[in-house]
Design an enzyme around this catalytic site. Sequence first.
Site, mmCIF file in Angstrom:
data_model
loop_
_atom_site.group_PDB
_atom_site.id
_atom_site.type_symbol
_atom_site.label_atom_id
_atom_site.label_comp_id
_atom_site.label_asym_id
_atom_site.label_seq_id
_atom_site.Cartn_x
_atom_site.Cartn_y
_atom_site.Cartn_z
ATOM 1 N N TYR A 1 0.712 -1.081 -0.134
ATOM 2 C CA TYR A 1 0.161 0.360 -0.261
ATOM 3 C C TYR A 1 0.808 1.465 -0.208
ATOM 4 O O TYR A 1 1.419 1.383 0.054
ATOM 5 C CB TYR A 1 -0.769 0.118 1.356
ATOM 6 C CG TYR A 1 -1.763 -1.434 1.401
ATOM 7 C CD1 TYR A 1 -2.841 -1.394 -0.496
ATOM 8 C CD2 TYR A 1 -1.808 -2.494 1.819
ATOM 9 C CE1 TYR A 1 -3.604 -2.627 0.551
ATOM 10 C CE2 TYR A 1 -2.369 -3.590 1.668
ATOM 11 C CZ TYR A 1 -3.603 -3.480 0.477
ATOM 12 O OH TYR A 1 -4.377 -5.068 0.793
ATOM 13 N N GLY B 1 -3.736 -14.228 12.174
ATOM 14 C CA GLY B 1 -4.855 -13.743 11.464
ATOM 15 C C GLY B 1 -6.183 -14.160 11.241
ATOM 16 O O GLY B 1 -6.686 -14.959 12.025
ATOM 17 N N ARG B 2 -5.958 -15.820 10.585
ATOM 18 C CA ARG B 2 -6.986 -16.302 10.083
ATOM 19 C C ARG B 2 -7.494 -16.917 10.877
ATOM 20 O O ARG B 2 -8.598 -17.394 11.233
ATOM 21 C CB ARG B 2 -6.502 -16.833 8.816
ATOM 22 C CG ARG B 2 -6.574 -16.431 7.186
ATOM 23 C CD ARG B 2 -5.345 -17.038 5.956
ATOM 24 N NE ARG B 2 -3.474 -16.852 7.196
ATOM 25 C CZ ARG B 2 -3.168 -17.789 6.539
ATOM 26 N NH1 ARG B 2 -3.240 -18.554 4.908
ATOM 27 N NH2 ARG B 2 -1.890 -17.750 7.051
HETATM 28 C C1 LIG Z 1 -9.849 -11.244 4.760
HETATM 29 C C2 LIG Z 1 -7.743 -10.880 5.175
HETATM 30 C C3 LIG Z 1 -8.156 -9.616 5.917
HETATM 31 C C4 LIG Z 1 -6.618 -8.601 5.306
HETATM 32 N N1 LIG Z 1 -6.794 -7.958 5.515
HETATM 33 C C5 LIG Z 1 -5.505 -6.544 6.068
HETATM 34 C C6 LIG Z 1 -5.157 -5.921 6.502
HETATM 35 O O1 LIG Z 1 -6.292 -4.915 6.008
HETATM 36 N N2 LIG Z 1 -3.499 -4.782 6.908
HETATM 37 C C7 LIG Z 1 -3.531 -5.962 7.092
HETATM 38 O O2 LIG Z 1 -1.898 -5.111 7.523
HETATM 39 N N3 LIG Z 1 -2.959 -7.277 6.424
HETATM 40 C C8 LIG Z 1 -4.485 -7.424 6.255
HETATM 41 N N4 LIG Z 1 -4.651 -8.966 6.074
HETATM 42 C C9 LIG Z 1 -3.057 -9.640 6.553
HETATM 43 C C10 LIG Z 1 -3.128 -10.588 7.694
HETATM 44 O O3 LIG Z 1 -2.995 -9.375 8.866
HETATM 45 C C11 LIG Z 1 -1.867 -11.229 8.111
HETATM 46 O O4 LIG Z 1 -1.085 -10.652 8.141
HETATM 47 C C12 LIG Z 1 -1.762 -12.437 6.824
HETATM 48 O O5 LIG Z 1 -3.342 -13.739 6.912
HETATM 49 C C13 LIG Z 1 -0.857 -13.281 7.483
HETATM 50 O O6 LIG Z 1 -1.126 -14.131 9.042
HETATM 51 P P1 LIG Z 1 -2.115 -15.490 9.398
HETATM 52 O O7 LIG Z 1 -0.786 -16.877 9.112
HETATM 53 O O8 LIG Z 1 -2.262 -15.315 10.771
HETATM 54 O O9 LIG Z 1 -3.037 -15.753 8.853
HETATM 55 C C14 LIG Z 1 -5.689 -9.959 6.001
HETATM 56 C C15 LIG Z 1 -5.802 -11.181 5.164
HETATM 57 C C16 LIG Z 1 -7.044 -11.706 5.338
HETATM 58 C C17 LIG Z 1 -7.245 -13.678 5.742
#
Ligand SMILES: Cc1cc2nc3c(=O)[nH]c(=O)nc-3n(C[C@H](O)[C@H](O)[C@H](O)COP(=O)(O)O)c2cc1C
Length: 355
Positions: free
Chosen positions: A177, A314-315
């Site tokens: 971004y 996150g997820r």
């Molecule tokens: C549905 C969704 C929306 C996301 N939106 C953002 C966001 O708005 N800002 C951001 O920094 N990362 C965003 N991410 C990335 C997550 O913050 C995170 O870094 C990514 O899912 C990997 O972490 P995890 O393996 O714990 O899910 C998003 C991820 C998902 C799945």
Amino acid sequence: MLFTPFQLGRITLPNRIVMSPMTRSRAPGNVPNAQMARYYALRATAGLIVTEGTSPSQHGLGYTRIPGAFSADQAAGWRLVTDAVHAAGGRIFIQLMHTGRVGHPANLPTGGRVLAPSPIAAPGQIHTDAAGMQPYPVPAEMTVAEIHTAIAEFAHAARSAIVAGADGVELHGANGYLLEQFLNTAANQRTDDYGGSVAKRIRFVVEVAEAVAHAIDRDRVGIRLSPHGVAGGMVADADTDAVYLALATELQRIGIVYAHIADHSGLGAPPVPRSLLASLRARFTGAVILSGGYDRARAEADLEAHVGDLVAFGRPFLANPNLVAKLRDNRALIPADPKTFFTPGEPGYLDWPAD
Ligand SMILES: Cc1cc2nc3c(=O)[nH]c(=O)nc-3n(C[C@H](O)[C@H](O)[C@H](O)COP(=O)(O)O)c2cc1C
């Protein structure tokens, strides 16, 4: 260690589990609402919630139905969210995300423009509610006056977030971004004071961090970074490590409270090199939040090894509002449902079992 407290600036986190920022596109009209307040309050046992990306500017609302934090309506909407989270015992930082070139005019409000450091379109396509998938447009190259306006918009949005009850803000310097667009030559080919050398590439991010720290106090400001990430068409180059190390030195000088390092190797990106993480940590003595593909065992191992101070999930938070209790008790997690990540309304958002 995951379940031990941590002092983050002026707030005490009861555990080291951070809810990662996740866009959910549940804010029609770009205004936060009561549904969002319920969603976040259900996750208030997180040591810290970082909200979905929230635009500081009418020009930064590049995705459909994402919230802003620059108008009075938006501040009133965030007040619903922060009150609900605090009433449920939680803590919340609002993530300030200016989408820059990762946007489409069909998603922007009247008067909004797709802006970026240089007139280079992001590769690929973006969803619009009005016309389905569309190629990314060629963004308008920001003038220096527009850069100064954007910096002021970040400071104003940070102030609005605090007035609306947030405990702090996270600057979204990751995932391709606007802030990362300035750091990365794939989007920044400027030859003025905001592009070219390492010092000029980091200048916009540094000036945003300074302005926001000045507006709301440095101990309420964090930043998210994704060195070597490829989201939004970012490309690493020979200076990538030097860019992040120089930035870490500046962030240390400014004194912000945390650096949140997003590693998307689980999603196909190259990993953040461990050596770079160690060098960043040597220069930046604020808290480090680790993120990307964590489960309890890996989180505990990285905390014990002092790779970071906090771990973001996150997820796992999407379909498990009570993730903290489930991790503590080693209970099975409900998998996230990608079909409802960004769809409007309650399905896939508010209908997961609370316990
Ligand atoms: C549905 C969704 C929306 C996301 N939106 C953002 C966001 O708005 N800002 C951001 O920094 N990362 C965003 N991410 C990335 C997550 O913050 C995170 O870094 C990514 O899912 C990997 O972490 P995890 O393996 O714990 O899910 C998003 C991820 C998902 C799945």
